[in-house]
Design a protein around this motif. Structure first.
Motif, PDB file in Angstrom:
ATOM      1  N   ASN A   1      45.076  51.873  44.250  1.00  0.00           N
ATOM      2  CA  ASN A   1      45.370  50.552  43.689  1.00  0.00           C
ATOM      3  C   ASN A   1      45.993  49.682  44.774  1.00  0.00           C
ATOM      4  O   ASN A   1      47.084  49.958  45.255  1.00  0.00           O
ATOM      5  N   LYS A   2      45.276  48.647  45.183  1.00  0.00           N
ATOM      6  CA  LYS A   2      45.799  47.747  46.194  1.00  0.00           C
ATOM      7  C   LYS A   2      45.059  46.429  46.108  1.00  0.00           C
ATOM      8  O   LYS A   2      44.047  46.290  45.434  1.00  0.00           O
ATOM      9  N   SER A   3      45.574  45.457  46.809  1.00  0.00           N
ATOM     10  CA  SER A   3      44.927  44.149  46.836  1.00  0.00           C
ATOM     11  C   SER A   3      43.854  44.136  47.918  1.00  0.00           C
ATOM     12  O   SER A   3      43.747  45.058  48.727  1.00  0.00           O
ATOM     13  N   ILE A   4      43.055  43.089  47.920  1.00  0.00           N
ATOM     14  CA  ILE A   4      42.018  42.935  48.938  1.00  0.00           C
ATOM     15  C   ILE A   4      42.092  41.518  49.495  1.00  0.00           C
ATOM     16  O   ILE A   4      42.292  40.557  48.756  1.00  0.00           O
TER      17      ILE A   4
ATOM     18  N   TYR B   1      34.469  47.334  44.850  1.00  0.00           N
ATOM     19  CA  TYR B   1      35.843  47.554  45.299  1.00  0.00           C
ATOM     20  C   TYR B   1      36.785  47.846  44.127  1.00  0.00           C
ATOM     21  O   TYR B   1      37.577  48.787  44.191  1.00  0.00           O
ATOM     22  N   TYR B   2      36.712  47.051  43.055  1.00  0.00           N
ATOM     23  CA  TYR B   2      37.664  47.271  41.966  1.00  0.00           C
ATOM     24  C   TYR B   2      37.163  48.281  40.939  1.00  0.00           C
ATOM     25  O   TYR B   2      37.947  48.784  40.125  1.00  0.00           O
TER      26      TYR B   2
ATOM     27  N   ASP C   1      45.057  40.820  43.893  1.00  0.00           N
ATOM     28  CA  ASP C   1      45.462  42.156  43.496  1.00  0.00           C
ATOM     29  C   ASP C   1      44.300  42.867  42.815  1.00  0.00           C
ATOM     30  O   ASP C   1      43.513  42.244  42.102  1.00  0.00           O
ATOM     31  N   LYS C   2      44.213  44.182  43.020  1.00  0.00           N
ATOM     32  CA  LYS C   2      43.057  44.922  42.520  1.00  0.00           C
ATOM     33  C   LYS C   2      42.904  44.791  41.007  1.00  0.00           C
ATOM     34  O   LYS C   2      41.791  44.659  40.492  1.00  0.00           O
ATOM     35  N   GLU C   3      44.021  44.789  40.280  1.00  0.00           N
ATOM     36  CA  GLU C   3      43.936  44.716  38.828  1.00  0.00           C
ATOM     37  C   GLU C   3      43.469  43.350  38.341  1.00  0.00           C
ATOM     38  O   GLU C   3      43.098  43.190  37.178  1.00  0.00           O
TER      39      GLU C   3
ATOM     40  N   LEU D   1      41.014  41.648  40.081  1.00  0.00           N
ATOM     41  CA  LEU D   1      39.720  41.381  40.700  1.00  0.00           C
ATOM     42  C   LEU D   1      38.588  41.230  39.694  1.00  0.00           C
ATOM     43  O   LEU D   1      37.656  40.470  39.910  1.00  0.00           O
TER      44      LEU D   1
END
Length: 297
Positions: free
Chosen positions: A182-185, A215-216, A279-281, A283
């Motif tokens: 779990n991370k941002s891109i 990615y997500y 943020d991944k959540e 995306l």
């Protein structure tokens, strides 16, 4: 490889497809030890997870006798032989065997380390793993103090195997689980200027949306035995690793893929762009609302 399990006094691990008991500290130890790693499990073990879904933040690999079976976010191998072939793609220290009984029995000889939570009670288990204490090649190298939860004493014991059977890990994919963290891109959102509504712009946004989904939601449609066979056939010619294959097919995506996409469309050096971090959540919502107009709003 490594192995992790919680056992009762008879080395039982489960009953009626469920754990014998749930000890919060043991569950926390499992999460922290296996997070960001590759997990190997039987299909019934996968089904025992909440809603039968793969564990987040890890690459989940399971085995099924049905070659066309798909599980979102998971790699499904058609048998032990195919699984063993696939595991060679990874780094040995990145792989954890997590159950159930049949998988433990099959893969214990190939494991160098075992993390065992020993619970001092008889859970009436119907599924067991080998008693490592009775195996000459295994040695306990560390043990925690005795703890107690809900009347059950337990200890964390770490074992080493002095006679590990080789699999032939290649480490071609040294950190596949990175795609599940779990991370941002951060990426560049292109502005095509006077080339708005061009085929090039439409193609760019279509590819960007594909990358964002990969990615997500890595392995969103699952990757099954048939897919693995197709990868093995193609890799004989291309010599590409599983990671490279999955990235090419947009099953997973990395930050490098986003940068490559921008460079592909920035060849004429006329594009304007905005650096974006999401943020991944968030995306999924970002991808669904994305259109060519987003670059200029």
């Amino acid at each position: 490889m490594k192995l992790i399990a919680a056992v009762d006094s008879k080395w039982g691990i489960g009953k009626n497809g469920e754990l014998l008991t749930s000890i919060p500290e043991d569950m926390r130890f499992f999460r922290e030890t296996t997070r960001n790693h590759v997990l190997v499990m039987g299909y019934n073990t996968l089904l025992s997870f909440p809603n039968g879904q793969p564990l987040k933040g890890r690459l989940n690999i399971t085995v099924s006798s049905k070659p066309d079976r798909r599980v979102a976010g998971c790699i499904v191998c058609g048998g032990t032989e195919q699984l063993m072939d696939l595991l060679r793609e990874f780094a040995s220290d990145d792989v954890f065997v997590i159950g159930g009984g049949r998988i433990y029995n099959q893969f214990l000889p190939y494991c160098s380390t075992a993390y065992i939570t020993k619970m001092d009670f008889d859970g009436g288990a119907d599924t067991f793993m080998p008693n490592i204490d009775e195996l000459d090649s295994w040695e306990a190298v560390s043990e925690s103090e005795c703890k107690t939860h809900d009347g059950i004493d337990f200890r964390f014991v770490k074992y080493r195997n002095h006679e590990v059977k080789p699999i032939g890990f290649t480490a071609a994919c040294p950190d596949m689980s990175a795609y599940f963290k779990n991370k941002s891109i951060e990426f560049k959102l292109a502005d095509f200027g006077d080339k708005r509504e061009s085929e090039s712009e439409k193609s760019y946004f279509a590819e960007l949306k594909d990358l964002l989904r990969a990615y997500y939601k890595p392995l969103e449609k699952g990757f099954n035995s048939v897919d693995i066979s197709r990868f093995e056939g193609e890799s004989e010619k291309s010599k590409k690793s599983l990671e490279e294959y999955l990235r090419d097919k947009r099953f997973v995506a990395s930050e490098e893929d986003f940068e490559s996409l921008f460079k592909k469309y920035d060849s004429d050096k006329e594009l304007k762009y905005t650096e974006v971090r999401v943020d991944k959540e968030e995306l999924e919502g970002f991808e669904q609302s994305l259109s060519s107009d987003s670059a200029y709003s």
